[in-house]
Design an enzyme around this catalytic site. Sequence first.
Site, PDB file in Angstrom:
ATOM      1  N   HIS A  62       0.830  -1.211   0.000  1.00  0.00           N
ATOM      2  CA  HIS A  62       0.000   0.000   0.000  1.00  0.00           C
ATOM      3  C   HIS A  62       0.861   1.256   0.000  1.00  0.00           C
ATOM      4  CE1 HIS A  62      -2.700   3.168   1.338  1.00  0.00           C
ATOM      5  NE2 HIS A  62      -1.862   3.388   2.341  1.00  0.00           N
ATOM      6  N   SER A  79      -5.603   6.053   2.751  1.00  0.00           N
ATOM      7  CA  SER A  79      -4.557   6.894   3.338  1.00  0.00           C
ATOM      8  C   SER A  79      -5.143   8.108   4.054  1.00  0.00           C
ATOM      9  CB  SER A  79      -3.598   7.385   2.249  1.00  0.00           C
ATOM     10  OG  SER A  79      -2.990   6.304   1.579  1.00  0.00           O
ATOM     11  N   ASN A 129       3.693  11.544   6.378  1.00  0.00           N
ATOM     12  CA  ASN A 129       3.152  11.290   7.727  1.00  0.00           C
ATOM     13  C   ASN A 129       1.835  10.516   7.658  1.00  0.00           C
ATOM     14  OD1 ASN A 129       5.240  12.738   9.114  1.00  0.00           O
ATOM     15  ND2 ASN A 129       4.261  14.639   8.446  1.00  0.00           N
ATOM     16  N   GLU A 130       1.859   9.435   6.910  1.00  0.00           N
ATOM     17  CA  GLU A 130       0.620   8.703   6.648  1.00  0.00           C
ATOM     18  C   GLU A 130       0.205   7.780   7.786  1.00  0.00           C
ATOM     19  OE1 GLU A 130      -1.345   5.397   3.638  1.00  0.00           O
ATOM     20  OE2 GLU A 130       0.561   6.322   3.082  1.00  0.00           O
ATOM     21  N   TYR A 131      -1.092   7.762   8.025  1.00  0.00           N
ATOM     22  CA  TYR A 131      -1.750   6.734   8.827  1.00  0.00           C
ATOM     23  C   TYR A 131      -2.721   6.035   7.882  1.00  0.00           C
ATOM     24  CZ  TYR A 131       0.055   8.076  13.400  1.00  0.00           C
ATOM     25  OH  TYR A 131       0.877   8.313  14.481  1.00  0.00           O
TER      26      TYR A 131
END
Length: 263
Positions: A62, A79, A129-131
Amino acid sequence: MAKVISFFISLFLISFPLYANDYFRADSRTPDEVRRSGGLIPRGQDEAYERGTPININLYDHARGTATGNTRYNDGYVSTTTTLRQAHFLGQNMLGGYNEYYIYVVAAAPNLFDVNGVLGRYSPYPSENEYAALGGIPLSQIIGWYRVSFGAIEGGMHRNRDYRRDLFRGLSAAPNEDGYRIAGFPDGFPAWEEVPWREFAPNSCLPNNKASSDTTCASLTNKLSQHDLADFKKYIKRKFTLMTLLSINNDGFFSNNGGKDEL
């Protein structure tokens, strides 16, 4: 003078609320489209019906996306990022060709994984700064949205009437320890021999793995991710049931009669 400055600071904070524990996603889908879909669903969920292919919920796949930087057709994550400003910046890069798009505000919950925290130095785009939301973001987890028109955020946040604060209050993103085993690095990838991943590596992912060829690291990672997603859905369902029962009781659906509750 100090009082004047204090007044304007207070006015600024009231006008632009801070969402320190929430997450943000720029998306071309309108609120009506999101509502009809039941939330922000991953691309792979749509493609699974059209192509008949399984959803890939491998976090490393991903994060890398395709060779062109686009989302994989079978992607099982959605995302988000940590600030409105970052979401706007990413939106301008990815959706700049749209006259209008939206930035959705998402409540924290264990279906969100810190990509940089889980993948460490192997995170391909750390500046984002992905979660990543495993399995997507249900409508009840969306607090609201901002409308972006011709590159500018218009007005304040529009609140989502279907947001369930009672379900998500007090929750937080998944700890990194929960994500290491589903990091999804390829078979024999160097990270599986490094701390912290080697402590959580499924057997099929270890460099010296001698498992049968039909039990690959990727397939096992998908199974583990599916299990985690199922657990999250069960948790939300149980909490929803509890909150419903409590609300019925608080609304006086049950009346007290001599110390006994009756319908």
